[in-house]
Design a protein around this motif. Structure first.
Motif, PDB file in Angstrom:
ATOM      1  N   GLU A 150       0.798  -1.237   0.000  1.00  0.00           N
ATOM      2  CA  GLU A 150       0.000   0.000   0.000  1.00  0.00           C
ATOM      3  C   GLU A 150       0.832   1.289   0.000  1.00  0.00           C
ATOM      4  O   GLU A 150       0.431   2.277  -0.621  1.00  0.00           O
ATOM      5  CB  GLU A 150      -0.929   0.010   1.217  1.00  0.00           C
ATOM      6  CG  GLU A 150      -1.990  -1.082   1.191  1.00  0.00           C
ATOM      7  CD  GLU A 150      -3.014  -0.893   0.075  1.00  0.00           C
ATOM      8  OE1 GLU A 150      -2.676  -1.178  -1.091  1.00  0.00           O
ATOM      9  OE2 GLU A 150      -4.126  -0.436   0.353  1.00  0.00           O
ATOM     10  N   SER A 153       2.166   2.037  -3.519  1.00  0.00           N
ATOM     11  CA  SER A 153       1.071   2.075  -4.511  1.00  0.00           C
ATOM     12  C   SER A 153       0.200   3.316  -4.337  1.00  0.00           C
ATOM     13  O   SER A 153      -0.291   3.890  -5.315  1.00  0.00           O
ATOM     14  CB  SER A 153       0.216   0.809  -4.404  1.00  0.00           C
ATOM     15  OG  SER A 153      -0.465   0.769  -3.177  1.00  0.00           O
ATOM     16  N   SER A 192      -1.560   2.106  -9.992  1.00  0.00           N
ATOM     17  CA  SER A 192      -1.234   1.841  -8.574  1.00  0.00           C
ATOM     18  C   SER A 192      -1.279   0.339  -8.290  1.00  0.00           C
ATOM     19  O   SER A 192      -0.408  -0.206  -7.611  1.00  0.00           O
ATOM     20  CB  SER A 192      -2.193   2.580  -7.649  1.00  0.00           C
ATOM     21  OG  SER A 192      -3.463   1.984  -7.680  1.00  0.00           O
ATOM     22  N   TRP A 193      -2.257  -0.372  -8.868  1.00  0.00           N
ATOM     23  CA  TRP A 193      -2.318  -1.827  -8.614  1.00  0.00           C
ATOM     24  C   TRP A 193      -1.184  -2.551  -9.332  1.00  0.00           C
ATOM     25  O   TRP A 193      -0.578  -3.486  -8.826  1.00  0.00           O
ATOM     26  CB  TRP A 193      -3.664  -2.400  -9.028  1.00  0.00           C
ATOM     27  CG  TRP A 193      -4.702  -2.199  -7.969  1.00  0.00           C
ATOM     28  CD1 TRP A 193      -5.704  -1.267  -7.961  1.00  0.00           C
ATOM     29  CD2 TRP A 193      -4.831  -2.917  -6.736  1.00  0.00           C
ATOM     30  NE1 TRP A 193      -6.437  -1.356  -6.805  1.00  0.00           N
ATOM     31  CE2 TRP A 193      -5.932  -2.359  -6.030  1.00  0.00           C
ATOM     32  CE3 TRP A 193      -4.120  -3.972  -6.151  1.00  0.00           C
ATOM     33  CZ2 TRP A 193      -6.328  -2.832  -4.780  1.00  0.00           C
ATOM     34  CZ3 TRP A 193      -4.525  -4.450  -4.906  1.00  0.00           C
ATOM     35  CH2 TRP A 193      -5.613  -3.874  -4.227  1.00  0.00           C
ATOM     36  N   ARG A 246     -11.634  -4.131 -12.147  1.00  0.00           N
ATOM     37  CA  ARG A 246     -12.339  -3.403 -11.079  1.00  0.00           C
ATOM     38  C   ARG A 246     -11.677  -2.068 -10.780  1.00  0.00           C
ATOM     39  O   ARG A 246     -12.329  -1.059 -10.507  1.00  0.00           O
ATOM     40  CB  ARG A 246     -12.349  -4.292  -9.836  1.00  0.00           C
ATOM     41  CG  ARG A 246     -12.745  -3.607  -8.561  1.00  0.00           C
ATOM     42  CD  ARG A 246     -11.619  -3.715  -7.549  1.00  0.00           C
ATOM     43  NE  ARG A 246     -11.868  -2.870  -6.382  1.00  0.00           N
ATOM     44  CZ  ARG A 246     -11.051  -1.880  -6.028  1.00  0.00           C
ATOM     45  NH1 ARG A 246      -9.965  -1.645  -6.726  1.00  0.00           N
ATOM     46  NH2 ARG A 246     -11.315  -1.141  -4.993  1.00  0.00           N
ATOM     47  N   ASN A 251     -11.888   3.581  -9.238  1.00  0.00           N
ATOM     48  CA  ASN A 251     -11.038   4.740  -8.943  1.00  0.00           C
ATOM     49  C   ASN A 251     -11.347   5.926  -9.833  1.00  0.00           C
ATOM     50  O   ASN A 251     -11.111   7.075  -9.449  1.00  0.00           O
ATOM     51  CB  ASN A 251      -9.572   4.325  -9.012  1.00  0.00           C
ATOM     52  CG  ASN A 251      -9.246   3.355  -7.891  1.00  0.00           C
ATOM     53  OD1 ASN A 251      -9.224   3.723  -6.728  1.00  0.00           O
ATOM     54  ND2 ASN A 251      -9.067   2.091  -8.241  1.00  0.00           N
TER      55      ASN A 251
HETATM   56  N1  LIG Z   1      -3.162  -1.305  -3.589  1.00  0.00           N
HETATM   57  C1  LIG Z   1      -3.427  -0.162  -4.264  1.00  0.00           C
HETATM   58  N2  LIG Z   1      -3.286  -0.152  -5.583  1.00  0.00           N
HETATM   59  N3  LIG Z   1      -3.834   0.927  -3.589  1.00  0.00           N
HETATM   60  C2  LIG Z   1      -4.159   2.189  -4.311  1.00  0.00           C
HETATM   61  C3  LIG Z   1      -5.571   2.144  -4.804  1.00  0.00           C
HETATM   62  C4  LIG Z   1      -6.541   1.957  -3.671  1.00  0.00           C
HETATM   63  C5  LIG Z   1      -8.020   2.080  -4.070  1.00  0.00           C
HETATM   64  N4  LIG Z   1      -8.804   2.446  -2.898  1.00  0.00           N
HETATM   65  C6  LIG Z   1      -8.523   0.735  -4.658  1.00  0.00           C
HETATM   66  O1  LIG Z   1      -9.050  -0.047  -3.910  1.00  0.00           O
HETATM   67  O2  LIG Z   1      -8.345   0.478  -5.845  1.00  0.00           O
END
Ligand SMILES: NC(=[NH2+])NCCC[C@H](N)C(=O)O
Length: 295
Positions: A150, A153, A192-193, A246, A251
């Motif tokens: 996290e 990301s 980010s993922w 998803r 996002n």
């Molecule tokens: N692990 C991550 N990519 N965190 C950043 C994105 C978080 C975002 N709230 C989601 O669930 O997609």
């Protein structure tokens, strides 16, 4: 922020089951087969196992994330790309306090057998049982891997959004403002993922470890080593398709909602200020488009 859990759920159960399934005799051939099998064997409701913990946690997590990121960016002073990344990373680290136990409960419920043999009645029962048997250490199982997933990301998440909204010239009054915000937000979710996805696989495996027999892993490095040796590098992309499917819509909606609401609130505040001091300049003090970091 409340709509996310349902979207997270469909991603969650497919990704988690693909990430932790036994490779010698895999139960699922891929994302679509996983969805089909769950619906066939556990009904459509099977897709929503473990929904309770995201429902309870994600609303608070998002409020915490945008609040911490905005205040950290203000504390850092200059709104630079590096500070956008650092403020996002700080928010990502802090929200792990809620995210880790929430995802532990979700993972356990998504993997437990259906029917009377199930170990947990729900998310809260799951966390209470884990606390009773394993204490705080048990509740925070997978915390290090969650922090490693996290923290970077979320830095990428906010930096990507900031760079894209500036590059697209997102300004109030732009008739393409909302489509641009949706594109920037969705792209931020995907990048980010992608940035730490292998650690998501490791976290899921550590949080599921011991559910179907004796624990297999001695920690993050051991989990990565065993997984790579048994399944090759592809193991670290398991469940990626459903995660990205998803990540974009969820996002896109999250960032567009936050930015439009903040811009509206900023406009209202400027209106009140200008009425309170008629002679004062009406030029908005802050950036024209209220970035999420202006919380
Ligand atoms: N692990 C991550 N990519 N965190 C950043 C994105 C978080 C975002 N709230 C989601 O669930 O997609």
């Amino acid at each position: 922020f409340g709509y996310q859990p349902c979207a997270l759920q469909a991603r969650g159960i497919a990704s988690v089951r693909l990430q932790v399934q036994n490779t010698e005799k895999p139960q699922y051939r891929g994302t679509l087969h996983c969805f089909q099998s769950i619906i066939k064997q556990e009904s459509v409701l099977g897709l929503y196992k473990g929904l309770g913990s995201p429902l309870m946690g994600l609303t608070f997590i998002n409020a915490l994330v945008f609040g911490v990121q905005g205040n950290t960016l203000r504390a850092l002073g200059q709104d630079s790309p590096l500070n956008q990344f650092l403020a996002g990373a700080a928010a990502g680290a802090i929200q792990c306090v809620i995210c880790c136990p929430m995802e532990l409960a979700k993972t356990r419920l998504q993997l437990q057998a259906a029917g009377p043999a199930r170990a947990y009645k729900g998310s809260l029962d799951c966390l209470v049982q884990i606390y009773r048997h394993e204490g705080l250490r048990g509740i925070n199982r997978g915390m290090v891997s969650t922090l490693l997933r996290e923290t970077p990301s979320f830095g990428v998440y906010f930096l990507t959004y900031d760079v894209l909204t500036r590059a697209m010239g997102c300004e109030p009054g732009d008739r393409l403002l909302v489509p641009k915000l949706l594109l920037a937000g969705g792209t931020s979710g995907i990048t980010s993922w992608l940035s730490t996805y292998p650690m998501d696989v490791v976290k899921s495996r550590l949080q599921a470890d011991g559910l179907q027999g004796t624990p297999r892993y001695r920690g993050i490095v051991d989990c990565m080593r065993q997984s790579y040796q048994a399944e090759g590098w592809q193991v670290f992309t398991r469940g990626l398709a459903s995660t990205l499917l998803r990540a974009f819509p969820v996002n896109a909606a999250t960032f567009a909602t936050v930015t439009v609401v903040l811009t509206y609130i900023r406009g209202e505040e400027d209106q009140v200020d200008s009425e309170a001091a008629p002679g004062a300049s009406t030029t908005p003090a802050g950036p024209a488009l209220a970035q999420p970091s202006s919380l």
